[in-house]
Scaffold this active site. Structure first.
Site, short mmCIF file in Angstrom:
data_model
loop_
_atom_site.label_atom_id
_atom_site.label_comp_id
_atom_site.label_asym_id
_atom_site.label_seq_id
_atom_site.Cartn_x
_atom_site.Cartn_y
_atom_site.Cartn_z
N ASP A 342 0.97 -1.15 -0.07
CA ASP A 342 0.14 -0.01 -0.07
C ASP A 342 0.82 1.24 -0.21
O ASP A 342 2.00 1.38 0.72
CB ASP A 342 -0.75 -0.02 1.10
N ASP A 630 -9.15 -5.42 4.17
CA ASP A 630 -8.12 -5.88 3.59
C ASP A 630 -8.02 -7.64 4.21
O ASP A 630 -6.97 -8.11 3.68
CB ASP A 630 -6.88 -5.32 3.61
#
Length: 893
Positions: A342, A630
Site C-alpha cells: 500500500d 483487506d
C-alpha cells in the site's frame, strides 16, 4: 421475541447491558430511550462522555469488568518438560536403554553396562530439559508479542475532551469515536453519525457490509470493522461480556505446523528410523551369531530438533535486535517473489500536510490578501464540515488534532494559515448535517441562514460547481477557460504526487455549489522507500504499489520512490476497475508486468494476490493500518508484513516490522538466512549421524565392537550440536544471499551440493575411523583404551573442522569473513569447543573415563581432521561444475 418483551425495566437498566448487543435487544434499546437514554443510565453523556478521572474509571471497571480477555494459562516449565518427554523418539530411546540394560546384565556384569545405560537416561532427561527451556523461552517471547499487538489506541470522549486511551482502558459508559478502518473496541450502541457501515465477517462470516443507524440497527459488536462513514457509540459491555469475548471463549486455537518444519521433522524421523533399524539388525546379527559385543544404540534423530529449536530461539532474539518480530514465517520470507505494498502508510508516512492553496484560479501569497468573507467560508469548510476535532490543552501548548490524517492536515492548515479558533468558531455556527468527506449543512446561530459545504477530491467536487469566488470575494461563472486553468492546476498537483482537495459552498436555495478553493496535500515519503525497493529488486523481489490515487499522482509517486523506472521495459500502470474487467487469460498475461494499480479497492488487492499466486509466485502483502477491509487479501497471501506491532492480527504468517520500511529487506534477508542456517545444520548433523551409523554397523558386524559408543554419540550430538547451533546462528551469512533469486518453496532441503559434500565427508571420516579401529594400535603403538580415545578425539575433531565446511553450502572459501567482526563469535565458539574437548581428554580423565593422548597424537588428529577442508573444497568444485552443466533453479542460498 417473547423473551425480550418479558424483560423488566430493571433488567434493561442493569444486567442486560451485557446482552443488549449480543441479543440485539431492540425493545430494551427503545425502552431506555435509545443511545442517549442508555448513556444517561450509564452516567454518561452523548457529547461529554464520562467524567473519566481515575476514580470513575476504577469504579466502572469494578462494576462492569475490564476490557481484557482471559488468556490461556501459560505453560509452566515442567509442562514443557512433560511435552518434551512425550516425544516418540525419546520414548523409544528409553525403551531401548532398558532393553540394553537387561541384555547387558544377562551377558556381562552390572557395572559394565550400567554406565552406558545411565548415560542414556541422563542424556534423555538433559535433552528434555534443554528442549523445555527453549520452548519456555519461546513461549514467553510469543506471549509478549501478542500482548503488545493487542494494545491499540482508541479515541474516546471524556470530560468533553477527545483523547486517545489504550483499548484495555475502555470502560462501560465511554463514548467511542468510530472512524473508517478501525475496529470497534467493545460492544455498544449507536449515538450519532452518518453513513456508518461495518464489516461483521469476523463474527458472522458474512462478507456483506452492515449499515448502522439509530432506528433499525443501532448495535455495534466488538471486533467488527468500520468500512465507511463515521459516528460515535456508547459502550455497554467490555471484555468477556462482549460478543467477541463470547466468541473467542468458544474457539480453540491450534498451532498449525510450518511447512519447513514439517519437512525437517520428516527428515529427522527418517534418520532416526534408519538408526533404529540398523541397531536392530546389528543387535540381531551379533546376538544370534554368538557375538559378545555390547549393543550401541544409534539414536541419530534426537539432537537435530533440539539444535534447530535452539537456533530458532537464538535467531528470534537476534531478529528482535533488528526491530523485527516474526511468527514462524521464515520459509515464507525466504521464498517471497512479490510484495503488494500500500502506498499510504507503507511507502509514505501517512502524515498529510498542506503544501499548496488556491482561491478560485489564483494562488494567494498570504491569508491577509483574501477577503474576510472567503476566509470565514473556508474556516467553516475546514473546521465545521469535518469529523475531526481541535483541542487546546492550554495557551502554552500547541493544539491537538484528532481525526484521519487528511482531516488533521486540513484542521492544522486552518488553524495556522486561516487563523481559525475552533473553540470560538464553533459557537457561531451549528452543524445541522455532516457526511464524511462529502458535504455538511451549517446553520449560522446569529442570522439563522443555512449554508451547505462540500469538501472532497477535486475531480469529484469541481464538476458540481457552476461558479467560483476570487480573493476579493466576488463570484464568477466557471467558463471554458476557467475549466482549463483549474484542470491544469489539479493535474500539476497530481503530477507532483499531491492529493488535491476542493472546497465549495452554496445557499440552500441555490442550484449548484460555488468553488471556494483548492488545497494540495502531500504525504511525505519514507526516507528509505527508494533504497528499500532497489534492494528488493536486487534480491529478485518485485514491489507492486497499490494506491487510491488517480493515474497522474500514482505515476508521480511510483517514479519518485522507484517502483517504476526508465530501465524497466514493463512498467504497467493499471486502474483497479480495468484489471477486473479483463478476461482471466489477459489478467494472467499482464499481472507479472504490473507495477502500480491506481484507484485501488480492497477487491483489487485480493485479485492481484490471487493472480500472482496462480502464476506460482510467493506473495507478501502489507498491512500498515491505513487500508480497510483487506482481511481477505491477507488471508490469501503467503506472508503479511505489518508496519506496526499495534493492532496487528498476529498469525503464523505475520511478520511485524518497526516503523522503518527498510526492515522489509531485513525480513527477506533474515528469512533467507534462516533457511541457509537450517541447511547448514542438516549437513552438519547428517554427517555426524551417517558416519556413526556406518562405522558402528561395519565395526559391530566385523569385530563385535562399537568404536562410537552411545555415550560418545550423545556427547558429540549434544555438545557439538549445541555449540554448532550457537556458532552457526552467530556467524553472519554473506550479503551474497540478497543477490540471489528467492528460494523455490518446493526445493529440497538437501541440495545437490549438500549431497555431494555429505558423501565426500562421510566417506572420508568413515574410512579414517575404521582404519583406526582396525589398525590404529599397530600404527601408533597404543593400547586398546588409548586407541579408543583417539577414535573419540578424531571423530570430534572431524565435526569441529566440518563446521568450517558448512559455513558456506556452495562457497569454496570457507574462511571468508571469519576474521572479521561478524565472524569472531563463530571463532570463539569453535575455540571453546576445542578447549572443552581438550579438557575432557587430557584433564578430566577420571571423571570422563578418558586417557591422555599427548601432543604427538593430538597433532596427528589435527592434521588428519584438517584434510576435510580440501576434500570439501573439491566436492564444491565438482558440484559447481555439475550445476553449470545442468543449470537448475537454486535450491537455496
Amino acid at each position: 421475541m417473547a423473551t425480550v418483551i418479558n424483560i423488566t425495566a430493571d433488567e434493561c437498566e442493569c444486567e442486560s447491558f451485557n446482552s443488549l448487543v449480543k441479543a440485539k435487544m431492540t425493545y430494551c434499546f427503545l425502552r431506555l430511550g435509545g443511545g442517549a437514554g442508555i448513556a444517561a443510565a450509564l452516567e454518561s453523556h452523548p457529547e461529554r462522555g464520562i467524567c473519566g478521572d481515575g476514580a470513575d474509571v476504577r469504579r466502572r471497571k469494578e462494576a462492569y469488568g475490564e476490557n481484557t480477555y482471559p488468556k490461556p494459562k501459560p505453560k509452566s516449565f515442567f509442562s514443557h518438560v512433560r511435552d518434551a518427554l512425550s516425544d516418540v523418539l525419546l520414548i523409544a530411546l528409553l525403551v531401548c536403554a532398558v532393553v540394553a540394560l537387561g541384555f547387558g546384565i544377562k551377558e556381562h556384569r552390572l557395572k559394565d553396562v550400567l554406565y552406558d545405560s545411565l548415560s542414556i537416561f541422563i542424556t534423555v532427561f538433559f535433552i528434555s530439559g534443554v528442549a523445555a527451556a527453549i520452548s519456555h523461552a519461546k513461549a514467553k517471547l510469543d506471549e509478549k508479542l501478542v500482548r503488545e499487538s493487542a494494545d491499540i489506541g482508541v479515541t474516546v470522549v471524556r470530560a468533553s475532551r477527545r483523547q486517545e486511551v489504550s483499548v484495555f482502558d475502555v470502560v462501560v459508559g465511554d463514548v467511542v469515536i468510530l472512524k473508517t478502518g478501525e475496529a470497534v473496541p467493545a460492544d455498544g450502541v449507536f449515538l450519532k453519525g452518518h453513513g456508518l457501515q461495518v464489516d461483521e465477517s469476523t463474527i458472522t462470516f458474512d462478507l456483506s457490509t452492515v449499515c448502522i443507524d439509530a432506528e433499525i440497527n443501532p448495535f455495534l459488536a466488538s471486533g467488527v470493522t468500520v468500512v465507511a462513514g463515521h459516528g460515535s457509540m456508547v459502550v455497554t459491555a467490555v471484555g468477556t461480556n462482549t460478543t467477541w469475548g463470547e466468541l473467542i471463549n468458544t474457539e480453540k486455537n491450534a498451532d498449525e505446523p510450518v511447512p519447513l518444519r514439517e519437512r525437517l521433522d520428516v527428515l529427522t524421523s527418517t534418520v532416526g528410523k534408519i538408526g533404529v533399524a540398523v541397531t536392530v539388525v546389528t543387535f540381531t546379527v551379533r546376538h544370534f551369531t554368538g557375538g559378545t559385543g555390547k549393543l550401541a544404540l544409534l539414536d541419530k534423530g534426537i539432537p537435530l530438533p533440539l539444535a534447530v529449536s535452539l537456533m530458532i530461539t537464538f535467531y528470534m532474539m537476534q531478529m528482535a535486535k533488528d526491530n523485527l518480530h516474526s511468527m514462524s514465517a521464515f520459509e515464507g520470507m525466504a521464498s517471497v517473489t512479490a510484495i503488494c505494498a500500500d502506498k499510504t502508510g507503507m511507502l509514505t508516512l501517512n502524515q498529510m500536510v498542506v503544501t499548496d492553496f488556491w482561491v478560485g484560479t489564483d494562488q494567494p501569497r498570504a491569508a491577509t490578501s483574501i477577503a474576510g468573507s472567503v476566509i470565514n467560508l473556508l474556516r467553516q469548510g475546514a473546521g465545521l464540515n469535518t469529523t475531526g476535532s481541535v483541542y487546546w490543552p492550554d495557551n502554552a501548548l500547541p493544539p491537538e488534532m484528532m481525526g484521519s490524517p487528511t482531516e488533521k492536515a486540513l484542521l492544522s492548515w486552518a488553524v495556522a494559515y486561516l487563523d481559525m479558533d475552533a473553540a470560538t468558531f464553533k459557537t457561531t455556527g451549528r452543524v445541522v448535517y455532516v457526511e464524511a468527506f462529502d458535504h455538511a449543512e451549517i446553520k449560522d446561530r446569529t442570522t439563522g441562514a443555512v449554508i451547505a459545504h462540500w469538501k472532497g477530491t477535486a475531480e469529484v467536487v469541481l464538476p458540481k460547481c457552476s461558479m467560483y469566488v476570487d480573493m476579493e470575494g466576488k463570484t464568477h461563472e466557471i467558463g471554458v477557460q476557467q475549466i482549463k486553468k483549474l484542470d491544469k492546476i489539479i493535474d500539476d498537483m497530481a503530477a507532483r504526487g499531491l492529493q488535491c482537495i476542493a472546497f465549495a459552498y452554496k445557499q440552500i436555495a441555490d442550484e449548484k455549489p460555488t468553488l471556494l478553493g483548492l488545497v494540495g496535500l502531500k504525504d511525505p515519503f519514507r526516507l528509505d522507500a527508494k533504497a528499500t525497493i532497489e534492494a528488493c529488486a536486487n534480491a529478485g523481489v518485485a514491489v507492486k504499489m497499490l494506491t487510491g490515487d488517480g493515474f497522474l499522482a500514482a505515476r508521480a509517486v511510483a517514479t519518485e520512490c522507484g517502483v517504476i523506472s526508465s530501465n524497466d521495459p514493463d512498467n504497467v500502470l493499471i486502474e483497479g476497475r480495468m484489471l477486473h474487467t479483463m478476461p482471466w487469460a489477459k489478467q494472467l498475461e499482464i499481472v507479472d508486468k504490473v507495477r502500480v494499480i491506481f484507484g485501488t479497492r480492497p477487491v483489487d488487492k485480493r485479485l492481484l494476490v490471487k493472480l500472482l499466486k496462480h502464476k506460482g509466485q510467493v506473495v507478501a502483502v502489507t498491512a500498515s493500518g491505513s487500508g480497510t477491509n483487506d482481511a481477505l487479501a491477507h488471508m490469501d497471501a503467503d506472508v503479511v508484513l505489518s508496519m506496526s506491532v499495534k493492532g496487528t492480527d498476529v498469525t503464523k504468517d505475520t511478520i511485524i516490522l518497526d516503523d522503518k520500511l527498510h526492515t522489509v529487506v531485513t525480513a527477506i534477508r533474515r528469512g533467507r538466512c534462516a533457511y541457509n542456517y537450517l541447511q547448514r545444520f542438516i549437513q552438519f548433523h547428517l554427517t555426524v549421524n551417517v558416519v556413526a551409523i556406518l562405522v558402528n554397523f561395519v565395526s559391530t558386524i566385523t569385530t563385535g565392537h562399537t568404536p562410537l559408543t552411545t555415550a560418545l554419540i550423545m556427547w558429540v550430538n549434544l555438545v557439538m550440536g549445541t555449540m554448532s547451533a550457537l556458532a552457526v546462528a552467530a556467524d553472519k551469512p554473506a550479503e551474497a544471499l540478497m543477490g540471489r533469486p528467492p528460494i523455490d518453496r518446493t526445493a529440497p532441503l538437501i541440495s545437490r551440493t549438500m549431497r555431494l559434500n555429505l558423501a565426500a565427508q562421510a566417506a572420508f571420516q568413515t574410512a579414517v575411523v575404521l582404519a583406526l579401529q582396525y589398525r590404529g594400535r599397530d600404527i601408533f603403538g597404543t593400547d586398546d583404551k588409548a586407541n579408543g580415545i583417539m577414535i573419540f578425539n578424531m571423530f570430534v575433531l572431524f565435526q569441529l573442522f566440518n563446521e568450517f565446511n558448512v559455513r558456506g553450502i556452495e562457497k569454496r572459501n570457507v574462511f571468508a569473513g571469519v576474521l572479521e567482526k561478524k565472524g569472531m563469535m563463530f571463532l570463539v565458539l569453535v575455540a571453546l569447543t576445542l578447549v572443552l574437548q581438550a579438557l575432557t581428554v587430557e584433564v578430566l580423565t577420571r571423571f570422563a573415563g578418558t586417557k591422555r593422548l599427548g601432543l604427538g597424537l593430538w597433532g596427528v588428529c589435527l592434521v588428519i581432521a584438517a584434510v576435510s577442508w580440501p576434500i570439501g573444497w573439491t566436492a564444491k568444485l565438482i558440484a559447481g561444475a555439475c550445476s553449470r552443466a545442468t543449470p537448475t533453479r537454486t535450491d537455496g542460498p
